[in-house]
Design a protein around this motif. Structure first.
Motif, mmCIF file in Angstrom:
data_model
loop_
_atom_site.group_PDB
_atom_site.id
_atom_site.type_symbol
_atom_site.label_atom_id
_atom_site.label_comp_id
_atom_site.label_asym_id
_atom_site.label_seq_id
_atom_site.Cartn_x
_atom_site.Cartn_y
_atom_site.Cartn_z
ATOM 1 N N ALA A 150 -1.090 -6.568 2.083
ATOM 2 C CA ALA A 150 0.181 -7.129 1.623
ATOM 3 C C ALA A 150 0.103 -7.652 0.194
ATOM 4 O O ALA A 150 -0.966 -8.012 -0.305
ATOM 5 N N VAL A 151 1.273 -7.704 -0.425
ATOM 6 C CA VAL A 151 1.414 -8.356 -1.729
ATOM 7 C C VAL A 151 2.317 -9.586 -1.626
ATOM 8 O O VAL A 151 2.476 -10.328 -2.593
ATOM 9 N N HIS A 157 -7.461 -16.244 2.188
ATOM 10 C CA HIS A 157 -8.204 -16.030 3.430
ATOM 11 C C HIS A 157 -7.825 -14.740 4.153
ATOM 12 O O HIS A 157 -8.557 -14.300 5.035
ATOM 13 N N CYS A 158 -6.693 -14.110 3.783
ATOM 14 C CA CYS A 158 -6.281 -12.880 4.451
ATOM 15 C C CYS A 158 -5.089 -12.250 3.738
ATOM 16 O O CYS A 158 -4.138 -12.964 3.368
ATOM 17 N N ILE A 159 -5.125 -10.910 3.585
ATOM 18 C CA ILE A 159 -3.989 -10.198 2.997
ATOM 19 C C ILE A 159 -3.579 -8.991 3.857
ATOM 20 O O ILE A 159 -2.889 -8.095 3.379
ATOM 21 N N ALA A 160 -3.977 -8.984 5.124
ATOM 22 C CA ALA A 160 -3.633 -7.856 5.994
ATOM 23 C C ALA A 160 -2.129 -7.817 6.234
ATOM 24 O O ALA A 160 -1.500 -8.831 6.539
ATOM 25 N N ALA A 161 -1.536 -6.630 6.102
ATOM 26 C CA ALA A 161 -0.097 -6.469 6.321
ATOM 27 C C ALA A 161 0.198 -6.375 7.810
ATOM 28 O O ALA A 161 -0.567 -5.785 8.578
ATOM 29 N N HIS A 162 1.324 -6.946 8.206
ATOM 30 C CA HIS A 162 1.755 -6.792 9.593
ATOM 31 C C HIS A 162 2.162 -5.338 9.817
ATOM 32 O O HIS A 162 2.888 -4.763 9.009
ATOM 33 N N PRO A 163 1.746 -4.714 10.934
ATOM 34 C CA PRO A 163 1.929 -3.265 11.068
ATOM 35 C C PRO A 163 3.237 -2.800 11.686
ATOM 36 O O PRO A 163 3.535 -1.607 11.638
ATOM 37 N N SER A 164 4.027 -3.688 12.271
ATOM 38 C CA SER A 164 5.153 -3.243 13.092
ATOM 39 C C SER A 164 6.363 -2.802 12.280
ATOM 40 O O SER A 164 6.748 -3.462 11.311
ATOM 41 N N ASP A 165 6.982 -1.691 12.687
ATOM 42 C CA ASP A 165 8.298 -1.304 12.176
ATOM 43 C C ASP A 165 9.393 -2.030 12.955
ATOM 44 O O ASP A 165 10.345 -2.541 12.367
ATOM 45 N N GLY A 300 7.376 -13.226 -6.567
ATOM 46 C CA GLY A 300 6.213 -13.955 -6.080
ATOM 47 C C GLY A 300 5.130 -13.074 -5.505
ATOM 48 O O GLY A 300 4.084 -13.566 -5.076
ATOM 49 N N GLY A 301 5.351 -11.756 -5.508
ATOM 50 C CA GLY A 301 4.332 -10.844 -4.993
ATOM 51 C C GLY A 301 3.090 -10.857 -5.860
ATOM 52 O O GLY A 301 3.152 -11.102 -7.069
ATOM 53 N N GLN A 302 1.942 -10.594 -5.241
ATOM 54 C CA GLN A 302 0.663 -10.622 -5.957
ATOM 55 C C GLN A 302 -0.112 -9.351 -5.693
ATOM 56 O O GLN A 302 -0.335 -8.969 -4.540
ATOM 57 N N SER A 303 -0.541 -8.706 -6.758
ATOM 58 C CA SER A 303 -1.375 -7.513 -6.643
ATOM 59 C C SER A 303 -2.827 -7.901 -6.399
ATOM 60 O O SER A 303 -3.327 -8.878 -6.971
ATOM 61 N N GLY A 305 -5.130 -5.386 -6.752
ATOM 62 C CA GLY A 305 -5.812 -4.239 -7.322
ATOM 63 C C GLY A 305 -5.197 -2.937 -6.860
ATOM 64 O O GLY A 305 -4.162 -2.504 -7.386
ATOM 65 N N GLN A 306 -5.781 -2.322 -5.867
ATOM 66 C CA GLN A 306 -5.302 -1.019 -5.413
ATOM 67 C C GLN A 306 -3.893 -1.064 -4.836
ATOM 68 O O GLN A 306 -3.169 -0.071 -4.866
ATOM 69 N N ASN A 307 -3.475 -2.202 -4.289
ATOM 70 C CA ASN A 307 -2.147 -2.285 -3.674
ATOM 71 C C ASN A 307 -1.075 -2.771 -4.638
ATOM 72 O O ASN A 307 0.058 -3.034 -4.233
ATOM 73 N N GLY A 308 -1.391 -2.862 -5.918
ATOM 74 C CA GLY A 308 -0.424 -3.382 -6.879
ATOM 75 C C GLY A 308 0.843 -2.552 -6.982
ATOM 76 O O GLY A 308 1.916 -3.085 -7.319
ATOM 77 N N PHE A 309 0.754 -1.248 -6.686
ATOM 78 C CA PHE A 309 1.938 -0.392 -6.748
ATOM 79 C C PHE A 309 3.014 -0.822 -5.751
ATOM 80 O O PHE A 309 4.181 -0.477 -5.894
ATOM 81 N N LYS A 310 2.622 -1.605 -4.728
ATOM 82 C CA LYS A 310 3.598 -2.045 -3.728
ATOM 83 C C LYS A 310 4.612 -3.038 -4.298
ATOM 84 O O LYS A 310 5.688 -3.221 -3.726
ATOM 85 N N LEU A 311 4.295 -3.655 -5.403
ATOM 86 C CA LEU A 311 5.250 -4.569 -6.031
ATOM 87 C C LEU A 311 6.523 -3.829 -6.418
ATOM 88 O O LEU A 311 7.631 -4.344 -6.269
#
Length: 327
Positions: A150-151, A157-165, A300-303, A305-311
């Protein structure tokens, strides 16, 4: 896989009683996440209480316009239900965009709410992961974090994205989760059920010890509204969202009377973008307004590195969805 005790519950009361026999107990519904994590040795329950025979498999339209969904309703049955398709199209679209037909046939509404993250560091069993091993760190922050991280809503302590649609659509619609446990019944607003990681990423939801989800009640549809779910991903099927949006909007002519916007793929929990809604509510719809709302949604999103394109991809998910609904 480790040895474990197995019991099948005949009703809700027996399920709660069986669960209360020990602290290291889990409920088994469709099993599409739990069994995977047990095979990987990530979850190691001593007891499994099978609840798939509980009579919680009905979709019930209520007299006040709301809809009550049993926790054991399959994702397929919910997505294909005539009332859901007609009055909550974003929810049907979200469900049909997830997993595969075979998994949707087994996966349940309650299980979808409770599914755990797909972060590879969480699932490999050896990397630093505060969800799996509190205090060990978060390998994803400086590691491979392009796809399922997530961004918005993350922490050190954690940046895992929630997986549910499904959950993204439900937080846009508005809903209540009904729980039952050793202390009785209680209700939790859907938007408050999933927790941000903060300093305690191992605490993922608002369930108390021994509680189970019995039903979810969707809010009545917004009068005169239309809705849609848009999922952006690397391939067109069987892929978690890189960014997604669920939008419910009601127009008076060209003026946005009311709107709800939710985000997925870029966030650590199903995310209601109230700041973006405020930008649009009460104003004439325009391309400029849509762009402003999309930018605000990702503020307020934060990159990492590799996930920065999600902004930017998160903005695209909102803009494209809004443009389609307001065309």
């Amino acid at each position: 896989m480790r040895n474990f005790e197995y019991a099948r519950a005949a009703d809700i009361e027996q399920a709660i009683m069986l669960h209360a026999r020990g602290s290291d107990t889990v409920f088994l519904a469709g099993g599409t996440t739990l069994l995977d994590l047990m095979k990987l040795d990530i979850m190691q329950p001593a007891r499994v209480v099978d609840i798939h025979k509980l009579k919680l498999d009905q979709v019930e339209p209520l007299g006040d316009g709301r809809v009550r969904i049993g926790a054991m309703v399959s994702n397929t049955d919910l997505a294909r239900h005539d009332h859901i398709r007609k009055h909550y199209p974003a929810l049907s679209q979200a469900l049909l965009s997830g997993a595969s037909t075979q998994l949707r046939n087994k996966a349940t509404t309650g299980g979808n709410v409770m599914q755990r993250v797909r972060c590879g560091y969480f699932r490999d069993g050896v990397s630093a992961c505060n969800k799996r091993n509190p205090g060990s760190g978060c390998a994803a922050i400086e590691g491979l974090n392009r796809n399922v991280h997530a961004v918005l809503g993350g922490s050190q302590h954690c940046i895992a994205a929630h997986p549910s649609d499904m959950c993204v659509a439900m937080v846009a619609i508005g809903a209540t989760i009904h729980l039952q446990g050793p202390k009785g019944r209680r209700d939790v607003p859907f938007a408050d059920f999933h927790l941000l990681p903060g300093d305690t990423p191992w605490k993922e939801h608002a369930l108390e010890a021994g509680e189970m989800i019995t039903h979810i009640t969707l809010d009545a549809p917004m009068p005169g509204s239309r809705s849609a779910y848009l999922k952006l991903r690397d391939r067109g099927s069987y892929q978690f969202a890189l960014a997604s949006s669920a939008v419910v909007v009601a127009l008076d002519g060209n003026v946005v009377r009311d709107i709800r916007i939710a985000l997925g793929g870029v966030t650590t929990k199903p995310w209601r973008a109230a700041n973006a809604e405020a930008v649009m509510r009460g104003k004439p719809a325009s391309e400029a307004l849509i762009r402003e709302a999309a930018a605000t949604a990702m503020a307020g999103g934060q990159s990492y590195g590799q996930n920065g394109f999600k902004l930017m991809l998160g903005q695209q998910a909102v803009m494209r969805n809004l443009s389609l609904l307001m065309a």
